[in-house]
Design an enzyme around this catalytic site. Structure first.
Site, PDB file in Angstrom:
ATOM      1  N   ASN A  10       0.891  -1.601   0.003  1.00  0.00           N
ATOM      2  CA  ASN A  10       0.219  -0.133   0.030  1.00  0.00           C
ATOM      3  C   ASN A  10       1.059   1.460   0.237  1.00  0.00           C
ATOM      4  OD1 ASN A  10      -1.867   1.699   0.543  1.00  0.00           O
ATOM      5  ND2 ASN A  10      -2.340   1.195   2.378  1.00  0.00           N
ATOM      6  N   LYS A  12       0.317   4.715  -0.235  1.00  0.00           N
ATOM      7  CA  LYS A  12      -0.689   5.572   0.001  1.00  0.00           C
ATOM      8  C   LYS A  12       0.096   6.725  -0.838  1.00  0.00           C
ATOM      9  CE  LYS A  12      -0.059   4.047   5.046  1.00  0.00           C
ATOM     10  NZ  LYS A  12       0.411   3.352   6.444  1.00  0.00           N
ATOM     11  N   HIS A  95      -8.975   1.865   4.801  1.00  0.00           N
ATOM     12  CA  HIS A  95      -8.131   2.051   5.944  1.00  0.00           C
ATOM     13  C   HIS A  95      -8.385   2.264   6.652  1.00  0.00           C
ATOM     14  CE1 HIS A  95      -4.304   3.153   6.069  1.00  0.00           C
ATOM     15  NE2 HIS A  95      -3.411   2.256   5.987  1.00  0.00           N
ATOM     16  N   GLU A  97      -6.504   4.878   8.166  1.00  0.00           N
ATOM     17  CA  GLU A  97      -6.605   6.706   7.383  1.00  0.00           C
ATOM     18  C   GLU A  97      -7.410   7.107   7.679  1.00  0.00           C
ATOM     19  OE1 GLU A  97      -2.463   5.920   5.528  1.00  0.00           O
ATOM     20  OE2 GLU A  97      -1.701   5.138   7.428  1.00  0.00           O
ATOM     21  N   GLU A 167      -5.540  -4.624  10.234  1.00  0.00           N
ATOM     22  CA  GLU A 167      -4.879  -3.736  10.870  1.00  0.00           C
ATOM     23  C   GLU A 167      -4.501  -2.984  12.101  1.00  0.00           C
ATOM     24  OE1 GLU A 167      -2.320  -2.249   7.407  1.00  0.00           O
ATOM     25  OE2 GLU A 167      -4.112  -1.167   7.155  1.00  0.00           O
ATOM     26  N   GLY A 173       2.482   1.926  10.481  1.00  0.00           N
ATOM     27  CA  GLY A 173       3.177   3.333  10.586  1.00  0.00           C
ATOM     28  C   GLY A 173       4.010   3.751  11.963  1.00  0.00           C
ATOM     29  N   GLY A 233       2.566  -1.217   4.460  1.00  0.00           N
ATOM     30  CA  GLY A 233       2.364  -0.048   3.474  1.00  0.00           C
ATOM     31  C   GLY A 233       4.350   0.839   3.710  1.00  0.00           C
ATOM     32  N   GLY A 234       4.964   1.373   4.927  1.00  0.00           N
ATOM     33  CA  GLY A 234       6.250   1.917   4.427  1.00  0.00           C
ATOM     34  C   GLY A 234       7.287   0.416   3.994  1.00  0.00           C
TER      35      GLY A 234
END
Ligand code: PGA
Length: 249
Positions: A10, A12, A95, A97, A167, A173, A233-234
């Protein structure tokens, strides 16, 4: 029964079209022989190019969000049929976020899930508790509510197409990964809840763990009984670390 692992990146709001091409050219040979399904959710602007670059590879391209309408006066939004036409095959929905920063609620997310299925996009429904909810002992209540509301009106036939990503919000993150035991316990509960909602289908639905998945913790998380893959993610922004996670399968 061993399910094939699914590893989803992902991105982002990272990477231009040019950066996407460079990333994919590096990633493709590193994961060509893996025993897992490789998904990458790129920014909207990168979808058509990413689809073209990955044409002869095992990498599947998707999106990170969509609206529940097919068209209309919704400035800045994007419809599932547009994503489909640009070559996307899946879409991440709900998600944390989106839930936190853009105030998306379970009902809106549910309408998107239904729309994505109609538009032939595979939904990846994200669920997970915040730190406060965990500390108050509300984790299971939150997960059950997000599943029940998020999957409302999904048919027994369609539910198998959906991927669920667990998650924990406190792990996204932050570098704080859930321990494999804690993650497994949440996944076990999710599978059990799916069994209550869609009896007999629970073993057919892939469950992913997400939240600070890195090359050095991926193997242990992925070896847990109810964890069928990861949402990254990251660590998906660097082709080498993303490939290392995929190769941990
Ligand atoms: P992270 O993000 O791997 O950077 O924690 C996961 C996600 O938001 O899907």
């Amino acid at each position: 029964m061993e399910k094939e692992h699914i590893i989803v990146g992902n991105w982002k709001m990272y990477k231009t079209e040019q950066e996407t091409v460079e990333f994919l050219q590096t990633l493709a040979p590193l994961v060509a022989a893996v025993n897992a399904r490789v998904y990458l959710a790129v920014p909207f602007t990168s979808i058509p190019t990413a689809v073209k670059v990955t044409e002869k590879t095992n990498i599947v391209i998707g999106a990170q969000n969509m609206n529940d309408a097919t068209k209309g006066a919704f400035t800045g939004e994007i419809a599932g049929i547009m994503l489909k036409a640009s070559g996307a095959e899946f879409v991440i929905l709900g998600h944390s976020e989106r839930r936190e920063l853009f105030k998306e609620d379970d009902d809106f997310i549910n309408r998107k899930v239904i729309r994505a299925l109609k538009d032939d996009l595979q939904p990846i429904l994200c669920i997970g508790e915040t730190l406060d909810e965990r500390e108050l002992g509300k984790t299971e209540e939150v997960l059950a509510r997000q599943l029940q509301k998020g999957l409302k009106k999904v048919s027994m036939e369609d539910v198998e197409k959906i991927i669920i990503a667990y998650e924990p919000v406190w792990a996204i993150g932050t570098g704080k990964t859930a321990t494999p035991e804690l993650a497994q316990e949440a996944h076990r509960f999710i599978r059990q809840t799916l069994g209550t909602l869609f009896s007999g289908k629970e073993s057919k639905i892939s469950l992913l763990y997400g939240g600070s998945v890195k090359p050095d913790n991926a193997a242990l998380l992925l070896s847990q009984k109810d964890i069928n893959g990861a949402l990254v993610g990251g660590a998906s922004l660097d082709p080498k670390s993303f490939a290392d996670i995929i190769n941990a399968c």
